[in-house]
Design a protein around this motif. Structure first.
Motif, short mmCIF file in Angstrom:
data_model
loop_
_atom_site.label_atom_id
_atom_site.label_comp_id
_atom_site.label_asym_id
_atom_site.label_seq_id
_atom_site.Cartn_x
_atom_site.Cartn_y
_atom_site.Cartn_z
N ASN A 152 1.69 4.20 -3.16
CA ASN A 152 1.46 5.63 -2.92
C ASN A 152 2.66 6.51 -3.24
O ASN A 152 2.57 7.73 -3.27
CB ASN A 152 1.02 5.83 -1.47
N LEU A 153 3.81 5.89 -3.50
CA LEU A 153 5.00 6.66 -3.88
C LEU A 153 5.09 6.89 -5.39
O LEU A 153 5.93 7.67 -5.85
CB LEU A 153 6.26 5.90 -3.43
N ARG B 70 -3.13 8.72 -5.61
CA ARG B 70 -1.87 8.87 -4.88
C ARG B 70 -1.85 10.23 -4.20
O ARG B 70 -2.19 11.24 -4.83
CB ARG B 70 -0.69 8.77 -5.85
N GLY B 71 -1.50 10.25 -2.95
CA GLY B 71 -1.43 11.52 -2.23
C GLY B 71 -2.78 12.07 -1.82
O GLY B 71 -2.85 13.21 -1.33
N ASP C 209 0.81 -1.23 0.00
CA ASP C 209 0.00 0.00 0.00
C ASP C 209 0.84 1.28 0.00
O ASP C 209 0.66 2.13 -0.87
CB ASP C 209 -0.97 0.02 1.18
N PRO C 210 1.74 1.45 0.97
CA PRO C 210 2.52 2.70 0.94
C PRO C 210 3.53 2.75 -0.20
O PRO C 210 3.96 3.84 -0.57
CB PRO C 210 3.21 2.74 2.31
#
Lengths: 378, 378
Positions: free
Chosen positions: A347-348, A374-375, A343-344
């Motif tokens: 998100n990058l 994202r973000g 997950d994280p």
């Protein structure tokens, strides 16, 4: 100025710029099918968590495979999902503040929208936002089933919240949210089973008390990729929220099944493609993927099919490969890393580089899908 | 669809949506001034690292305070900086692959552009890219001064690379890159001093050998916020690359000065503003900032001026505050978190919410600055 994407559709796998978030479309599609088969066989609703993928492209494929809608954690994610064509979104979280609640309520004009509460003020604020925007919101009472995060205690507190919801003209009491996050990564099946049995006891007790109070609990929702079979088997939950199943990650791969073998229902479909930019000595290669390409909160990325090579010492834009010099890649080579936590890591990145035939000789980029939410933090 | 920003200029501090990346403009400006005073007093060049901030707005303010240009790690960051008006950019990294090198070389048409090499192939590839694009590139030989990451061994290997650079018609041998990343976070001044003394020995030895080979080493560049005073005092480095000084973070605050007190040259100017979305029990509050708002690779975020409250157990979109019930914030409150590590935290956000008078009664949003190179991975 827009940033350069790492690839274009039609390019060969070798032409992808590193680092890039690579989705193995074949494995991804097999994961979609495997979960669809599971949910159909067990007659359970699937509402996959979009916090994992943040992509309407993926959400719509899950729904085409039988999912009832999507979960997410943030209003901004819900906005992206609804704009992308998702008609049923549950924010599995408490939303505080009139501005966020108004944004969420506005979505309910064109989609079925739910959220969670664990406090009477949350009920009141959601009702007011729904009234201001002339919509009805589905509201779930979140109960703490062992995660010790958000959630009211199971039992009477939950009943009082549900009664408050049911009294509102602008809210609909939709059910309870009973998610045990920390159980997802317990390594042995025995630990996970015990945790979900306790969670199930709390959820069942709450449903019964609701029933005594005259409130029908239509949906008991929860479960993640690590425990979804247990919640399904319990007969207590009727909706599961697994998200990571489409990707798998190195941390989920450390979970063990009943026979002690690795959790293998789903395949690794998500990778960070890293490039070797330096190889100062034979047993050390430096790749161009560090903290800003792969999250390490659940452990290091794991080199895929590179026996004897480990990824270590990440810094912001570097990772160090150490191990067997024979297996070590060379300057200019690229290699696939299985993210520690999907997950994280997603998100990058701004793009999924969707590759067909990833592990074969004709691997090529079939599509670029934006990580559209994202973000989306607020 | 564009995501909603967390604030608008002119709003009061209380109107900022959470979570948000908040920049205390007053402390930020004092940090700019403090570093400018240091570099002027010591006659050292400052080339701050843009990997920390990813923002031309900040880069231009650093340059207005005397910085000679910027460092960055990725070609995409260099593109954003040059587009934003920065005329002198050094990529402190090895760049592999013709596509990236062509992008970098194209920037040299309108700015002074440098990069690092640690392999003969890197020299050749950079020369070819410069020739293809009819430009000259500054090239620095990266030497490994103890970080055991990229870099050729100090001494003869570095001389051979410098000779290869000097022979090229399209490259200019600009100096050596001697950065000791792992020394930045050594806690005691004695550890840091010993590491930088060793690094300085390696750098000086290399400079002398270059000189014997008839190569003038114009620039010895390196140093970060944690050690920049040591490199400056050494007389060996003539350019420092500190980046985090403008923000500080919780990890740098754990560094100790010679008298054992915390490193305090610079102030915390960067925060994640988090909102409390749930408070199930008096000694536990749940905030809306988790892994996707604050990086934890160098430790947990630290609540600012909240004695007795600690941030713990982050998940993707949640953080758990525990500790003293008297000091615990309430549902709907917001609080400032000092990020554990500023660089990857900034990279999670799209906007700096720039606040004037942050800790006073008239705190308000003066500007929103885009994190323009967020996600510039390639």
């Amino acid at each position: 100025m827009p940033l350069s994407p790492p690839a274009q559709p039609g390019q060969s796998f070798a032409e992808i710029e590193t680092p890039a978030l690579v989705l193995d479309l074949d494995a991804f599609e097999r994961n979609l099918v495997a979960m669809a088969a599971f949910t159909q066989a067990h007659g359970i609703r699937l509402r996959p968590h979009a916090k994992s993928h943040k992509s309407p492209e993926i959400a719509l494929r899950q729904i085409a495979h039988g999912a009832v809608g999507q979960c997410c954690q943030k209003v901004g994610e819900a906005e992206v999902l609804v704009a992308g064509g998702v008609g049923d979104v549950l924010v599995t979280n408490e939303i505080v503040g009139a501005a966020k609640l108004d944004r969420l309520a506005r979505l309910a004009r064109s989609a079925k929208i739910g959220l969670c509460v664990d406090h009477p003020d949350g009920v009141r604020e959601a009702a007011e936002a729904a009234a201001r925007n002339d919509v009805t919101l589905d509201v779930y009472v979140e109960i703490d089933v062992g995660g010790r995060r958000c959630g009211v205690a199971p039992g009477e507190g939950a009943v009082r919240l549900a009664e408050a919801i049911a009294r509102s003209n602008t809210l609909r009491f939709a059910g309870i949210h009973a998610y045990h996050g920390s159980a997802q990564h317990m390594r042995s099946i025995d630990e996970r089973r015990e945790a979900i049995e306790r969670a199930g006891f709390a959820a069942r007790n709450t449903v019964e008390r609701l029933s005594h109070a005259g409130l029908k609990c239509e949906v008991v929702t929860g479960a993640g990729t690590g425990t979804h079979e247990l919640e399904t088997q319990s007969g207590i939950w009727n909706e599961i929220q697994a998200g990571s199943y489409i990707f798998m990650d190195a941390d989920y791969a450390r979970n063990r099944q009943a026979d002690g073998t690795p959790f293998r229902t789903f395949e690794h479909s998500l990778f960070v493609l890293a490039g070797v930019m330096s190889k100062p000595v034979p047993d050390r290669a430096i790749v161009d993927a560090g903290h800003k390409s792969a999250a390490v909160d659940s452990g290091m990325p794991v080199p895929f099919r590179r026996e004897g090579v480990i990824y270590t010492k990440p810094s912001d834009e570097h990772g160090v490969l150490t191990g067997d010099p024979i297996a070590m890649p060379h300057r200019g080579d690229s290699l696939l890393l299985i993210p520690g936590h999907c997950d994280p890591t997603v998100n990058l990145h701004d793009w999924y580089v969707c590759v067909r035939g990833l592990h074969g000789p004709d691997a090529h980029v079939e599509a670029l899908w934006p990580v559209a939410a994202r973000g989306a933090l607020i």
